[in-house]
Design a protein around this motif. Structure first.
Motif, PDB file in Angstrom:
ATOM      1  N   TYR A 193       0.829  -1.202   0.000  1.00 12.63           N
ATOM      2  CA  TYR A 193       0.000   0.000   0.000  1.00 12.63           C
ATOM      3  C   TYR A 193       0.868   1.259   0.000  1.00 12.63           C
ATOM      4  O   TYR A 193       0.515   2.269  -0.607  1.00 12.63           O
ATOM      5  CB  TYR A 193      -0.927   0.021   1.215  1.00 12.63           C
ATOM      6  CG  TYR A 193      -2.202  -0.789   1.094  1.00 12.63           C
ATOM      7  CD1 TYR A 193      -2.422  -1.642   0.006  1.00 12.63           C
ATOM      8  CD2 TYR A 193      -3.192  -0.716   2.067  1.00 12.63           C
ATOM      9  CE1 TYR A 193      -3.598  -2.386  -0.080  1.00 12.63           C
ATOM     10  CE2 TYR A 193      -4.372  -1.450   1.982  1.00 12.63           C
ATOM     11  CZ  TYR A 193      -4.564  -2.282   0.904  1.00 12.63           C
ATOM     12  OH  TYR A 193      -5.736  -3.020   0.808  1.00 12.63           O
ATOM     13  N   GLY A 243      -1.720   3.666  -1.442  1.00  9.91           N
ATOM     14  CA  GLY A 243      -3.007   3.385  -0.819  1.00  9.91           C
ATOM     15  C   GLY A 243      -3.560   2.040  -1.214  1.00  9.91           C
ATOM     16  O   GLY A 243      -2.913   1.255  -1.924  1.00  9.91           O
ATOM     17  N   LYS A 295      -8.146  -3.222   6.591  1.00 11.01           N
ATOM     18  CA  LYS A 295      -7.204  -3.009   5.486  1.00 11.01           C
ATOM     19  C   LYS A 295      -7.461  -3.988   4.336  1.00 11.01           C
ATOM     20  O   LYS A 295      -7.085  -3.721   3.201  1.00 11.01           O
ATOM     21  CB  LYS A 295      -5.760  -3.169   5.982  1.00 11.01           C
ATOM     22  CG  LYS A 295      -5.291  -2.084   6.944  1.00 11.01           C
ATOM     23  CD  LYS A 295      -3.807  -2.135   7.190  1.00 11.01           C
ATOM     24  CE  LYS A 295      -3.371  -3.388   7.908  1.00 11.01           C
ATOM     25  NZ  LYS A 295      -3.871  -3.435   9.309  1.00 11.01           N
ATOM     26  N   ASN A 308      -7.212   1.391  -7.989  1.00 11.23           N
ATOM     27  CA  ASN A 308      -5.828   1.873  -7.964  1.00 11.23           C
ATOM     28  C   ASN A 308      -4.869   0.911  -8.684  1.00 11.23           C
ATOM     29  O   ASN A 308      -3.803   0.580  -8.168  1.00 11.23           O
ATOM     30  CB  ASN A 308      -5.391   2.083  -6.507  1.00 11.23           C
ATOM     31  CG  ASN A 308      -4.093   2.859  -6.385  1.00 11.23           C
ATOM     32  OD1 ASN A 308      -3.698   3.590  -7.289  1.00 11.23           O
ATOM     33  ND2 ASN A 308      -3.401   2.673  -5.271  1.00 11.23           N
TER      34      ASN A 308
END
Length: 323
Positions: A207, A212, A279, A288
């Motif tokens: 991440y 992220g 998470k 992403n």
């Protein structure tokens, strides 16, 4: 009858679905879909009885070879292998993503106390990952290396990597005493390592490299399969979407499904903790992914540079919010 027995795969009617998956909680949506027979359920809604075959493989190379040889219909692997095969088949088989399996931080774990960052690795270290240079872990490591030493040095740590299935790599890290002292893992293996060996510690979090939460594990297929089997394809993605909602709403059900399907030897409480960790986000819309695609283009790993995530994913309503 003779002709039917030897008919090519392209002549088969809808309802065949052969899925290759690998190891870990990143494939939980498939485990839940298998356990709860969600693909068959949504096939009935589409008016198609679907026969599902589940095939276990390890590494993006093996999965991509199986897809291109026609041994499977849907491949499960990292975004790295997807982008590799998308690039190589563009204008021919036109392989694209079918769905994401969620967002998961991948940890590069080391048992070497001298290794605090990737800059501390030496020729004495060995990093296990699913496939050398091709896997998403290998590509993220290259992204980190490019950031550390400059774009031209993206492959600096490739020489330290070895292709090892996640269960075997985790066993080596937990037990110690082998040449493998690093593992770029996935949940739950990274969690088992951190809990099972006091020397194990996180060197890198995917991440942080990708800026992220990111979809690292995905499913993909050829354009021909998707076009020739629209109802099966639709039922499959709808089943995954339902599985994602089930996992989010009922982690205990998901944990039990994982244990039943995989027969994994993992403490249920630890597994439930991993699945419930905020998470780890279970969703079918990719998130992403373009940054990795652009890096691979800049590094020369792919020739075709996508302008959008939609270039390497098939369109489906459940993926509308992707990125």
């Amino acid at each position: 009858m003779f002709a039917a027995a030897f008919a090519p795969a392209s002549a088969r009617a809808e309802g065949q679905l052969r899925i290759a998956q690998q190891f870990g909680v990143v494939y939980l949506l498939l485990n839940v879909a298998q356990d709860q027979k969600l693909i068959e359920k949504h096939g009935q809604k589409q008016g198609v009885p679907i026969k599902v075959e589940w095939i276990q493989l390890s590494g993006g190379n093996a999965v991509n070879d199986a897809l291109l040889s026609g041994a499977i219909d849907v491949a499960g692997a990292g975004v790295g292998p997807l982008l590799t095969i998308w690039d190589r088949t563009k204008g021919r088989q036109n392989v694209k993503g079918v769905a994401s399996l969620g967002n998961f931080p991948y940890y590069l774990v080391s048992t070497n106390p001298n290794v605090k960052t990737i800059a501390d690795f030496t020729d004495k270290d060995r990093i296990a990952l699913p496939a050398v240079t091709v896997s998403v872990q290998a590509r993220i490591l290259q992204m980190a290396a490019a950031r550390q030493w400059g774009a031209g040095e993206f492959a600096k740590l490739d020489r330290l990597t070895q292709a090892v299935p996640h269960p075997d790599a985790a066993a080596a890290i937990i037990k110690g005493g082998t040449e493998i002292n690093g593992h770029f893992a996935t949940p739950p293996y990274q969690d088992q390592e951190l809990a099972g060996n006091p020397a194990a510690h996180i060197v890198l979090n995917s991440y942080d490299v990708q800026g992220g939460p990111s979809s690292s594990t995905v499913l993909y297929a050829t354009e021909k399969y998707v076009k020739d089997n629209p109802k099966t394809y639709r039922a499959f993605v709808d089943a995954l979407d339902e599985a994602a909602k089930l996992v989010t709403a009922n982690p205990a059900l998901a944990a039990d499904a994982y244990l039943r399907v995989t027969k994994a030897k993992i403490d249920r409480a630890l597994l439930l903790k991993v699945i419930s960790d905020p998470k780890n986000q279970f969703k079918v819309a990719p998130q992403n992914t373009l940054g990795l695609a652009q890096f691979m283009g800049q590094a020369g790993a792919i020739r075709n540079k996508p302008a959008s995530w939609r270039d390497y994913f098939f369109a489906h309503p459940a993926l509308a919010s992707g990125s």
